[in-house]
Scaffold this motif. Structure first.
Motif, short mmCIF file in Angstrom:
data_model
loop_
_atom_site.label_atom_id
_atom_site.label_comp_id
_atom_site.label_asym_id
_atom_site.label_seq_id
_atom_site.Cartn_x
_atom_site.Cartn_y
_atom_site.Cartn_z
N THR A 4 -4.66 4.31 -0.43
CA THR A 4 -3.49 4.95 -1.04
C THR A 4 -3.75 6.44 -1.19
OG1 THR A 4 -4.27 4.59 -3.31
CG2 THR A 4 -2.93 2.84 -2.32
N ASN A 5 -2.70 7.18 -1.49
CA ASN A 5 -2.75 8.64 -1.66
C ASN A 5 -3.18 9.36 -0.39
OD1 ASN A 5 -2.02 8.34 -4.36
ND2 ASN A 5 -4.15 8.23 -5.02
N GLU A 51 -8.12 -6.04 -0.52
CA GLU A 51 -7.39 -7.29 -0.56
C GLU A 51 -8.33 -8.48 -0.36
OE1 GLU A 51 -4.25 -7.70 -1.27
OE2 GLU A 51 -3.77 -5.56 -1.39
N VAL A 94 -6.11 -1.59 1.89
CA VAL A 94 -5.19 -0.49 2.19
C VAL A 94 -5.65 0.73 1.40
CG1 VAL A 94 -3.59 -1.21 0.36
CG2 VAL A 94 -2.77 0.23 2.22
N ASP A 152 -1.83 2.00 9.30
CA ASP A 152 -1.27 0.93 8.46
C ASP A 152 -1.17 1.36 7.00
OD1 ASP A 152 -0.95 -0.79 10.59
OD2 ASP A 152 -2.94 -1.67 10.37
N SER A 153 -2.16 2.14 6.54
CA SER A 153 -2.15 2.54 5.13
C SER A 153 -0.98 3.45 4.82
CB SER A 153 -3.47 3.23 4.78
OG SER A 153 -4.54 2.32 4.79
N LYS A 154 -0.59 4.30 5.76
CA LYS A 154 0.54 5.19 5.51
C LYS A 154 1.84 4.40 5.38
CE LYS A 154 -1.25 9.48 7.41
NZ LYS A 154 -1.11 10.54 8.41
N LYS A 155 1.83 3.17 5.93
CA LYS A 155 3.00 2.31 5.79
C LYS A 155 2.80 1.30 4.66
CE LYS A 155 2.56 1.38 10.18
NZ LYS A 155 2.72 0.81 11.54
N SER A 156 1.71 1.50 3.89
CA SER A 156 1.36 0.61 2.77
C SER A 156 1.16 -0.83 3.22
CB SER A 156 2.43 0.67 1.67
OG SER A 156 2.53 1.98 1.15
N GLN A 157 0.67 -0.99 4.43
CA GLN A 157 0.41 -2.32 4.96
C GLN A 157 -1.08 -2.64 4.91
OE1 GLN A 157 1.94 -2.39 8.94
NE2 GLN A 157 4.08 -2.48 8.32
N THR A 158 -1.39 -3.79 4.33
CA THR A 158 -2.78 -4.23 4.32
C THR A 158 -3.21 -4.59 5.73
OG1 THR A 158 -2.57 -5.10 2.08
CG2 THR A 158 -4.37 -5.97 3.42
#
Length: 200
Positions: free
Chosen positions: A109-110, A85, A107, A146-152
């Motif tokens: 992903t996967n 980001e 963030v 945070d990444s598991k919640k898709s939060q930057t």
């Protein structure tokens, strides 16, 4: 052709009457039958060795295949990606000492499954390819949460007392065995380094 002594196994000439090694009577020894038995014994030994070798090869191939399948099911097959980001910096002065802060926000992903025991390492590299400073997130407490919640969130940050021209950030994720399952470099734009804090 030759005769083999049935007593000691010594090889004798076909016309021999007694074994030259042990003296055993060879008159009634059928040379052809003895030769065939010896050939069969030798052939059986070769067949046993070939079978044993085949079993070993099959076992090795099986272990390798199991290992490959196991690895393909592990977290390193998830195609982890990093969505950057922002890579930026800011400064401030405290008691006359300047502080330079370098940040990487983004963030992952996967991310699937339990990443307990995984570590993330971020190395900030300058324009000369030298390490400025390293950031480490043991057990991925923050990045993965945070990444598991898709939060930057801020994935990595360092602070120095000297201005460095950071060129890129090398990001790695290691599994509990220390194997690297993600490795990517992120460009750092020094134009995004806010130096206004030094003027206050």
């Amino acid at each position: 052709m030759t005769k083999f002594c049935p007593n000691c196994g010594e090889e004798n000439e076909d016309a021999a009457v007694f074994c030259r090694s042990c003296g055993h009577d060879l008159k009634d020894v059928d040379q052809r039958i003895r030769t065939d038995k010896r050939a069969k014994t030798s052939s059986n030994a070769l067949n046993f060795k070939a079978l044993a070798a085949l079993v070993v090869i099959v076992a090795i191939v099986g272990i390798m295949a199991f290992s490959f399948i196991g690895n393909s099911n592990s977290n390193d097959s998830q195609n982890i990606t990093l969505i950057k980001e922002n890579a930026y910096g800011f400064t401030f002065v405290n008691d006359g000492v300047p502080y330079y802060n370098y940040y990487l926000d983004g963030v992952f992903t996967n991310l699937e499954g339990d990443f307990q025991g995984y570590d993330m390492k971020a190395r900030f590299i300058d324009e000369n390819g030298s390490l400025v400073k390293e950031y480490r997130d043991d057990y991925m407490k923050y990045a993965f949460s945070d990444s598991k919640k898709s939060q930057t969130s801020t994935l990595a940050s360092i602070q120095t007392n000297e201005l460095y021209n950071v060129s890129y950030i090398q990001v790695e994720i290691m599994d509990p065995n220390g194997d690297i399952v993600f490795n990517e470099s992120v460009d750092f734009d020094m134009a995004k380094m806010d130096l206004s804090g030094l003027e206050k």
